[in-house]
Motif scaffolding. Structure first.
Motif, PDB file in Angstrom:
ATOM      1  N   VAL A 193       0.842  -1.207   0.000  1.00  0.00           N
ATOM      2  CA  VAL A 193       0.000   0.000   0.000  1.00  0.00           C
ATOM      3  C   VAL A 193       0.872   1.249   0.000  1.00  0.00           C
ATOM      4  O   VAL A 193       0.628   2.186  -0.779  1.00  0.00           O
ATOM      5  CB  VAL A 193      -0.979  -0.006   1.189  1.00  0.00           C
ATOM      6  N   LEU A 194       1.892   1.290   0.838  1.00  0.00           N
ATOM      7  CA  LEU A 194       2.764   2.470   0.879  1.00  0.00           C
ATOM      8  C   LEU A 194       3.462   2.691  -0.457  1.00  0.00           C
ATOM      9  O   LEU A 194       3.551   3.830  -0.933  1.00  0.00           O
ATOM     10  CB  LEU A 194       3.782   2.347   2.005  1.00  0.00           C
ATOM     11  N   ASP A 195       3.949   1.633  -1.075  1.00  0.00           N
ATOM     12  CA  ASP A 195       4.601   1.764  -2.386  1.00  0.00           C
ATOM     13  C   ASP A 195       3.629   2.280  -3.444  1.00  0.00           C
ATOM     14  O   ASP A 195       3.980   3.152  -4.249  1.00  0.00           O
ATOM     15  CB  ASP A 195       5.188   0.426  -2.835  1.00  0.00           C
ATOM     16  N   GLN A 196       2.406   1.753  -3.442  1.00  0.00           N
ATOM     17  CA  GLN A 196       1.402   2.208  -4.407  1.00  0.00           C
ATOM     18  C   GLN A 196       1.072   3.679  -4.197  1.00  0.00           C
ATOM     19  O   GLN A 196       0.980   4.446  -5.158  1.00  0.00           O
ATOM     20  CB  GLN A 196       0.135   1.370  -4.292  1.00  0.00           C
ATOM     21  N   GLU A 197       0.887   4.071  -2.950  1.00  0.00           N
ATOM     22  CA  GLU A 197       0.534   5.462  -2.663  1.00  0.00           C
ATOM     23  C   GLU A 197       1.695   6.401  -2.960  1.00  0.00           C
ATOM     24  O   GLU A 197       1.501   7.509  -3.452  1.00  0.00           O
ATOM     25  CB  GLU A 197       0.075   5.607  -1.217  1.00  0.00           C
ATOM     26  N   ARG A 198       2.904   5.971  -2.670  1.00  0.00           N
ATOM     27  CA  ARG A 198       4.081   6.812  -2.933  1.00  0.00           C
ATOM     28  C   ARG A 198       4.278   7.004  -4.435  1.00  0.00           C
ATOM     29  O   ARG A 198       4.768   8.048  -4.873  1.00  0.00           O
ATOM     30  CB  ARG A 198       5.302   6.182  -2.289  1.00  0.00           C
ATOM     31  N   ALA A 199       3.894   6.026  -5.244  1.00  0.00           N
ATOM     32  CA  ALA A 199       4.061   6.107  -6.694  1.00  0.00           C
ATOM     33  C   ALA A 199       3.099   7.104  -7.335  1.00  0.00           C
ATOM     34  O   ALA A 199       3.344   7.576  -8.449  1.00  0.00           O
ATOM     35  CB  ALA A 199       3.872   4.725  -7.318  1.00  0.00           C
ATOM     36  N   ARG A 200       2.031   7.425  -6.644  1.00  0.00           N
ATOM     37  CA  ARG A 200       1.039   8.370  -7.187  1.00  0.00           C
ATOM     38  C   ARG A 200       1.475   9.800  -6.874  1.00  0.00           C
ATOM     39  O   ARG A 200       1.832  10.099  -5.738  1.00  0.00           O
ATOM     40  CB  ARG A 200      -0.325   8.097  -6.561  1.00  0.00           C
ATOM     41  N   THR A 245       4.516   9.684   6.496  1.00  0.00           N
ATOM     42  CA  THR A 245       3.416  10.412   5.891  1.00  0.00           C
ATOM     43  C   THR A 245       3.823  10.821   4.486  1.00  0.00           C
ATOM     44  O   THR A 245       5.010  10.860   4.147  1.00  0.00           O
ATOM     45  CB  THR A 245       3.019  11.640   6.723  1.00  0.00           C
ATOM     46  N   LYS A 246       2.828  11.112   3.684  1.00  0.00           N
ATOM     47  CA  LYS A 246       3.055  11.584   2.320  1.00  0.00           C
ATOM     48  C   LYS A 246       2.850  13.094   2.309  1.00  0.00           C
ATOM     49  O   LYS A 246       1.814  13.585   2.766  1.00  0.00           O
ATOM     50  CB  LYS A 246       2.064  10.900   1.368  1.00  0.00           C
ATOM     51  N   THR A 247       3.838  13.827   1.805  1.00  0.00           N
ATOM     52  CA  THR A 247       3.723  15.276   1.689  1.00  0.00           C
ATOM     53  C   THR A 247       3.967  15.662   0.229  1.00  0.00           C
ATOM     54  O   THR A 247       4.339  14.814  -0.592  1.00  0.00           O
ATOM     55  CB  THR A 247       4.753  16.009   2.580  1.00  0.00           C
ATOM     56  N   GLU A 248       3.799  16.910  -0.053  1.00  0.00           N
ATOM     57  CA  GLU A 248       4.073  17.389  -1.410  1.00  0.00           C
ATOM     58  C   GLU A 248       5.534  17.196  -1.773  1.00  0.00           C
ATOM     59  O   GLU A 248       5.885  17.122  -2.951  1.00  0.00           O
ATOM     60  CB  GLU A 248       3.666  18.859  -1.538  1.00  0.00           C
ATOM     61  N   ARG A 249       6.398  17.099  -0.768  1.00  0.00           N
ATOM     62  CA  ARG A 249       7.825  16.894  -0.991  1.00  0.00           C
ATOM     63  C   ARG A 249       8.187  15.412  -1.074  1.00  0.00           C
ATOM     64  O   ARG A 249       9.322  15.056  -1.305  1.00  0.00           O
ATOM     65  CB  ARG A 249       8.637  17.549   0.132  1.00  0.00           C
ATOM     66  N   GLY A 250       7.220  14.536  -0.818  1.00  0.00           N
ATOM     67  CA  GLY A 250       7.464  13.100  -0.824  1.00  0.00           C
ATOM     68  C   GLY A 250       7.281  12.509   0.565  1.00  0.00           C
ATOM     69  O   GLY A 250       6.667  13.120   1.447  1.00  0.00           O
ATOM     70  N   ARG A 251       7.842  11.331   0.764  1.00  0.00           N
ATOM     71  CA  ARG A 251       7.731  10.634   2.051  1.00  0.00           C
ATOM     72  C   ARG A 251       8.547  11.364   3.120  1.00  0.00           C
ATOM     73  O   ARG A 251       9.668  11.795   2.877  1.00  0.00           O
ATOM     74  CB  ARG A 251       8.256   9.212   1.895  1.00  0.00           C
ATOM     75  N   GLU A 252       7.950  11.461   4.306  1.00  0.00           N
ATOM     76  CA  GLU A 252       8.653  11.996   5.465  1.00  0.00           C
ATOM     77  C   GLU A 252       8.444  11.046   6.631  1.00  0.00           C
ATOM     78  O   GLU A 252       7.359  10.498   6.810  1.00  0.00           O
ATOM     79  CB  GLU A 252       8.157  13.400   5.813  1.00  0.00           C
TER      80      GLU A 252
END
Length: 130
Positions: free
Chosen positions: A9-16, A110-117
């Motif tokens: 799930v994290l990989d899928q969400e990070r790819a978007r 968390t997902k931010t506009e800058r990416g994963r933090e």
């Protein structure tokens, strides 16, 4: 295994690409809850907003004052220190903003506009079981 679901799930969400209302921190949490707890949060809240201000209005339309109140409608709260792999958390970031995150054991992402933090337990304001 749970770790496989969480990482997928994290990989899928990070790819978007980060997009308010469909691929932001809240929807990362929704996708995780949907996968682990069987909720339908992503579908329910999809398209509710397209900006940060719109997200705040969407909360008010649902008669909640915070992301934590919204999550409490769907998930069971737990103490932040008791959050387990895949549980959803509310993080308070340095700028004072709240973000939805996911527990990865000793760290929270968390997902931010800058990416994963990544954050430590001290940033967790609330936690919810998935």
């Amino acid at each position: 295994e749970r770790i496989d679901v969480v990482m997928t799930v994290l990989d899928q969400e990070r790819a978007r690409p980060y997009t308010y209302g469909s691929a932001d921190c809240c929807f990362t949490g929704c996708a995780m809850a949907d996968a682990l707890a069987g909720t339908a949060m992503a579908e329910k809240y999809a398209g509710s907003y397209t900006t940060l201000a719109g997200a705040q209005r969407a909360l008010r339309r649902r008669k909640v004052k915070s992301l934590a109140e919204l999550l409490q409608r769907h998930l069971t709260a737990c103490a932040p220190a008791e959050a387990a792999l895949g549980d959803i958390v509310i993080l308070r970031l340095a700028d004072g903003a709240d973000h939805v995150g996911v527990c990865l054991g000793r760290r929270f992402v968390t997902k931010t506009e800058r990416g994963r933090e990544d954050y430590e337990l001290g940033s967790v304001q609330a936690a919810f079981r998935t």
